[in-house]
Design a protein around this motif. Structure first.
Motif, PDB file in Angstrom:
ATOM      1  N   GLY A 211       0.787  -1.221   0.000  1.00  0.00           N
ATOM      2  CA  GLY A 211       0.000   0.000   0.000  1.00  0.00           C
ATOM      3  C   GLY A 211       0.823   1.276   0.000  1.00  0.00           C
ATOM      4  O   GLY A 211       0.274   2.371  -0.112  1.00  0.00           O
ATOM      5  N   PHE A 212       2.152   1.162   0.127  1.00  0.00           N
ATOM      6  CA  PHE A 212       3.000   2.357   0.188  1.00  0.00           C
ATOM      7  C   PHE A 212       3.290   2.947  -1.192  1.00  0.00           C
ATOM      8  O   PHE A 212       3.541   4.135  -1.323  1.00  0.00           O
ATOM      9  CB  PHE A 212       4.316   2.037   0.895  1.00  0.00           C
ATOM     10  CG  PHE A 212       4.158   1.761   2.362  1.00  0.00           C
ATOM     11  CD1 PHE A 212       3.934   2.801   3.259  1.00  0.00           C
ATOM     12  CD2 PHE A 212       4.219   0.464   2.854  1.00  0.00           C
ATOM     13  CE1 PHE A 212       3.773   2.550   4.617  1.00  0.00           C
ATOM     14  CE2 PHE A 212       4.058   0.212   4.205  1.00  0.00           C
ATOM     15  CZ  PHE A 212       3.833   1.252   5.092  1.00  0.00           C
ATOM     16  N   GLY A 213       3.298   2.118  -2.220  1.00  0.00           N
ATOM     17  CA  GLY A 213       3.569   2.598  -3.562  1.00  0.00           C
ATOM     18  C   GLY A 213       5.022   2.415  -3.979  1.00  0.00           C
ATOM     19  O   GLY A 213       5.905   2.136  -3.166  1.00  0.00           O
ATOM     20  N   LEU A 214       5.273   2.589  -5.259  1.00  0.00           N
ATOM     21  CA  LEU A 214       6.601   2.417  -5.830  1.00  0.00           C
ATOM     22  C   LEU A 214       7.500   3.622  -5.552  1.00  0.00           C
ATOM     23  O   LEU A 214       7.042   4.753  -5.513  1.00  0.00           O
ATOM     24  CB  LEU A 214       6.509   2.234  -7.349  1.00  0.00           C
ATOM     25  CG  LEU A 214       5.787   0.995  -7.859  1.00  0.00           C
ATOM     26  CD1 LEU A 214       5.484   1.153  -9.341  1.00  0.00           C
ATOM     27  CD2 LEU A 214       6.632  -0.255  -7.607  1.00  0.00           C
ATOM     28  N   ASP A 215       8.793   3.340  -5.407  1.00  0.00           N
ATOM     29  CA  ASP A 215       9.779   4.416  -5.302  1.00  0.00           C
ATOM     30  C   ASP A 215      10.292   4.832  -6.674  1.00  0.00           C
ATOM     31  O   ASP A 215      10.620   5.995  -6.894  1.00  0.00           O
ATOM     32  CB  ASP A 215      10.958   3.970  -4.431  1.00  0.00           C
ATOM     33  CG  ASP A 215      10.537   3.736  -2.996  1.00  0.00           C
ATOM     34  OD1 ASP A 215      10.317   4.730  -2.280  1.00  0.00           O
ATOM     35  OD2 ASP A 215      10.408   2.563  -2.591  1.00  0.00           O
ATOM     36  N   GLN A 216      10.395   3.878  -7.592  1.00  0.00           N
ATOM     37  CA  GLN A 216      10.878   4.198  -8.933  1.00  0.00           C
ATOM     38  C   GLN A 216      10.471   3.113  -9.915  1.00  0.00           C
ATOM     39  O   GLN A 216      10.026   2.028  -9.524  1.00  0.00           O
ATOM     40  CB  GLN A 216      12.385   4.374  -8.941  1.00  0.00           C
ATOM     41  CG  GLN A 216      13.186   3.214  -8.377  1.00  0.00           C
ATOM     42  CD  GLN A 216      14.663   3.571  -8.337  1.00  0.00           C
ATOM     43  OE1 GLN A 216      15.334   3.536  -9.361  1.00  0.00           O
ATOM     44  NE2 GLN A 216      15.158   3.926  -7.149  1.00  0.00           N
ATOM     45  N   ALA A 217      10.596   3.442 -11.198  1.00  0.00           N
ATOM     46  CA  ALA A 217      10.224   2.498 -12.250  1.00  0.00           C
ATOM     47  C   ALA A 217      11.163   2.662 -13.435  1.00  0.00           C
ATOM     48  O   ALA A 217      11.688   3.745 -13.691  1.00  0.00           O
ATOM     49  CB  ALA A 217       8.778   2.727 -12.686  1.00  0.00           C
ATOM     50  N   VAL A 218      11.365   1.574 -14.152  1.00  0.00           N
ATOM     51  CA  VAL A 218      12.184   1.556 -15.364  1.00  0.00           C
ATOM     52  C   VAL A 218      11.330   1.046 -16.511  1.00  0.00           C
ATOM     53  O   VAL A 218      10.693  -0.005 -16.398  1.00  0.00           O
ATOM     54  CB  VAL A 218      13.414   0.638 -15.188  1.00  0.00           C
ATOM     55  CG1 VAL A 218      14.172   0.504 -16.506  1.00  0.00           C
ATOM     56  CG2 VAL A 218      14.329   1.155 -14.099  1.00  0.00           C
ATOM     57  N   PHE A 219      11.301   1.785 -17.610  1.00  0.00           N
ATOM     58  CA  PHE A 219      10.607   1.328 -18.810  1.00  0.00           C
ATOM     59  C   PHE A 219      11.631   0.659 -19.714  1.00  0.00           C
ATOM     60  O   PHE A 219      12.576   1.312 -20.171  1.00  0.00           O
ATOM     61  CB  PHE A 219       9.947   2.495 -19.542  1.00  0.00           C
ATOM     62  CG  PHE A 219       8.654   2.957 -18.916  1.00  0.00           C
ATOM     63  CD1 PHE A 219       8.337   2.640 -17.616  1.00  0.00           C
ATOM     64  CD2 PHE A 219       7.747   3.706 -19.648  1.00  0.00           C
ATOM     65  CE1 PHE A 219       7.152   3.060 -17.031  1.00  0.00           C
ATOM     66  CE2 PHE A 219       6.556   4.135 -19.082  1.00  0.00           C
ATOM     67  CZ  PHE A 219       6.255   3.824 -17.768  1.00  0.00           C
ATOM     68  N   ALA A 220      11.442  -0.634 -19.978  1.00  0.00           N
ATOM     69  CA  ALA A 220      12.394  -1.404 -20.778  1.00  0.00           C
ATOM     70  C   ALA A 220      11.680  -2.053 -21.964  1.00  0.00           C
ATOM     71  O   ALA A 220      11.745  -3.262 -22.165  1.00  0.00           O
ATOM     72  CB  ALA A 220      13.081  -2.460 -19.920  1.00  0.00           C
ATOM     73  N   PHE A 221      11.002  -1.223 -22.736  1.00  0.00           N
ATOM     74  CA  PHE A 221      10.300  -1.727 -23.912  1.00  0.00           C
ATOM     75  C   PHE A 221      10.225  -0.622 -24.953  1.00  0.00           C
ATOM     76  O   PHE A 221      10.414   0.554 -24.648  1.00  0.00           O
ATOM     77  CB  PHE A 221       8.887  -2.205 -23.553  1.00  0.00           C
ATOM     78  CG  PHE A 221       7.951  -1.112 -23.103  1.00  0.00           C
ATOM     79  CD1 PHE A 221       7.108  -0.489 -24.018  1.00  0.00           C
ATOM     80  CD2 PHE A 221       7.914  -0.698 -21.782  1.00  0.00           C
ATOM     81  CE1 PHE A 221       6.246   0.531 -23.609  1.00  0.00           C
ATOM     82  CE2 PHE A 221       7.067   0.302 -21.371  1.00  0.00           C
ATOM     83  CZ  PHE A 221       6.225   0.921 -22.290  1.00  0.00           C
ATOM     84  N   GLY A 222       9.934  -1.004 -26.185  1.00  0.00           N
ATOM     85  CA  GLY A 222       9.820  -0.024 -27.254  1.00  0.00           C
ATOM     86  C   GLY A 222       8.376   0.310 -27.547  1.00  0.00           C
ATOM     87  O   GLY A 222       7.450  -0.318 -27.020  1.00  0.00           O
ATOM     88  N   GLY A 223       8.158   1.316 -28.377  1.00  0.00           N
ATOM     89  CA  GLY A 223       6.804   1.689 -28.759  1.00  0.00           C
ATOM     90  C   GLY A 223       6.201   2.731 -27.844  1.00  0.00           C
ATOM     91  O   GLY A 223       6.865   3.303 -26.979  1.00  0.00           O
ATOM     92  N   ASN A 224       4.913   2.967 -28.026  1.00  0.00           N
ATOM     93  CA  ASN A 224       4.200   3.980 -27.257  1.00  0.00           C
ATOM     94  C   ASN A 224       4.078   3.556 -25.795  1.00  0.00           C
ATOM     95  O   ASN A 224       3.645   2.446 -25.495  1.00  0.00           O
ATOM     96  CB  ASN A 224       2.809   4.200 -27.864  1.00  0.00           C
ATOM     97  CG  ASN A 224       2.076   5.361 -27.203  1.00  0.00           C
ATOM     98  OD1 ASN A 224       1.702   5.292 -26.054  1.00  0.00           O
ATOM     99  ND2 ASN A 224       1.886   6.432 -27.952  1.00  0.00           N
TER     100      ASN A 224
END
Length: 240
Positions: A211-224
């Motif tokens: 319930g605390f939520g994410l600290d960070q995220a990485v997008f590792a894909f192509g496209g929109n």
């Protein structure tokens, strides 16, 4: 010493095949490498084999074939003038579009090569460019012990990024739409995987973070990435 090499190339009519050509001239500051392994990047390099073929908007068999590839590993055969850190017989990993092709011999600027430790295979060394991409994401994110991180896209770069984040002490959840990628993640110990489209990724991530939520995220894909960004934003940690 051979004067010809075999290179994977995209032909003007959309076919992918092998061509024979002269080995490039060894110029000052470069090294000649006998390639033992090269790695196809299924994402940014090709977008899948069909994706590479799809780049031929107007097929024309008269167009010259275009070599491709940007990461491989092998043994140094010769060094050009001014190269001091490598010598013939050294094991190296090479990167660089226009240099580290899918081929048996390549000429690469010395600063695009790195020495391979004895306990690293050529096959492992060929991952050098994608591994460096994942490592750069980690360095930019600067994860702290115990933080929650999301990897969106569990392809090769995503898998490596997730491994690095877990090694850095983060709790990692991965999203993908392909079951096999999540199965691969589970085999090496990914903390949590979510099959987007069949599972509610937002609810699963909230549960994963307690319930605390994410600290960070990485997008590792192509496209929109609009939809992925919208979903990720809903999972981020909020300041009190």
């Amino acid at each position: 010493m051979a004067d010809k090499r075999i290179v994977a190339a995209l032909h003007g009519d959309g076919r992918i095949g092998l061509i024979e050509e002269d080995i490039p001239e060894l110029k000052p500051g470069a090294v000649l490498v006998e390639v033992h392994n090269s790695l196809v990047s299924p994402g940014t390099e090709l977008g899948g084999w069909r994706g590479l073929r799809g780049r031929v908007d107007n097929p024309d068999a008269s167009k010259p074939p275009r070599p491709f590839g940007y990461q491989n590993a092998g043994v140094v055969l010769e060094v050009g003038e001014g190269v001091e850190e490598f010598k013939p017989g050294d094991r190296v990993a090479c990167i660089g579009a226009g240099y580290a092709y899918h081929t048996d011999y390549t000429v690469v600027p010395h600063h695009l090569c790195a020495a391979l430790p004895d306990n690293v295979t050529f096959a492992q060394g060929a991952y050098n460019h994608l591994a460096a991409t994942a490592l750069q994401a980690l360095r930019r994110g600067e994860p702290q012990l115990g933080e929650y991180a999301l990897i969106v896209g569990m392809g090769v770069v995503g898998q490596i990024a997730a491994m690095l984040y877990q090694a850095a002490g983060a709790y990692v959840i991965g999203w993908d739409m392909i079951p096999l990628r999540l199965e691969i993640g589970s085999k090496w110990g990914l903390h949590r995987g979510v099959l987007v489209g069949e599972q509610d990724e937002i609810e699963a991530t909230r549960e994963f973070t307690g319930g605390f939520g994410l600290d960070q995220a990485v997008f590792a894909f192509g496209g929109n990435g609009d939809k992925a960004l919208e979903s990720t934003t809903k999972c981020m940690k909020l300041a009190p």
